[in-house]
Design a protein around this motif. Structure first.
Motif: not given
Length: 237
Positions: A111, A114-115, A117-119, A121-123, A150, A153-154
């Motif tokens: 978890r 994953s968080a 990686a998402k962060k 990707q968002r940056e 929106d 990519n979050d």
């Protein structure tokens, strides 16, 4: 010169490495390490060595640890048999030597990764959004002060109520609705926050359209023709 107290302390310390009568030395040292792992949250590489009801088994410092099926993966695990022999990473979730209880978990590690990686990707997505560029998105929520768009990519951008319409509106709901597709101009990208303007983009497109219309108007003769030129060529009797 050693005193009787010193000798007594050394003897007491030695007991920690001799066992306590109930547990042997190796077991005590193993559980001591396990408690340390739990305290520090250290990530431990283990191999699934057994399948049991509602979970799997893995050894930590030679101690049998239980990984509940709910803590084995981020997604629901239907068949634990396919995990036998698989190398995974876990943390100590619960440890109690007296009860012989050692519970491990891989889910929290997955978890967190994953968080992260998402962060990242968002940056990365935010860094590619340039001020002055035009973006497309979907209205995801409407507040009294504006609307959040929106952008994928979050990433979301805020259109302030003053930047929604060329006309004056008292509520963003007068011009937008959730789920609506919109285009907007990026007017600010700072500290991970995107500010957008639909109004500015509309104004620019309107001005551009007017200029195109003017360019396409055909050239005509000068309206201010002199009276002399109008009368030239006329024959008077």
């Amino acid at each position: 010169m050693e005193t009787m107290n010193d000798l007594g302390q050394e003897l007491e310390n030695s007991y920690a490495y001799m066992g306590n009568g109930e547990y042997d030395t190796d077991t005590l040292l193993a559980w001591e390490k396990i408690y340390q792992y739990k305290e520090t949250g250290e990530i431990l590489p283990v191999t699934v060595s057994g399948i049991v009801n509602k979970g799997v088994i893995a050894l930590v410092e030679g101690v049998r640890g239980f990984i509940p099926v709910s803590r084995l993966d981020l997604n629901h695990v239907e068949d634990t048999n396919v995990w036998l022999g698989r190398d995974i990473r876990v943390r100590v979730n619960e440890a109690d030597m007296e009860k012989g209880k050692l519970v491990l978990s891989a889910r929290e590690i997955l978890r967190e990764e994953s968080a992260a990686a998402k962060k990242a990707q968002r940056e990365m997505a935010i860094s590619k959004i340039e001020t002055g560029s035009v973006v497309e998105g979907t209205v995801e929520s409407i507040q009294s002060y504006g609307a959040f768009i929106d952008l994928g990519n979050d990433v979301s951008g805020l259109v302030h109520i003053s930047q929604i319409s060329e006309r004056r509106i008292s509520s963003p709901k007068e011009a937008l609705e959730v789920g609506q597709k919109v285009r907007a101009k990026v007017i600010k990208n700072q500290d991970g926050k995107i500010s957008l303007s639909i109004k500015e983009l509309l104004e620019e497109e309107r001005v551009k359209e007017e200029e195109e219309i003017k360019k396409n108007i055909p050239q005509t003769e000068s309206i201010g023709t002199s009276l002399g030129s109008l009368l030239s060529g006329l024959k008077l009797d």
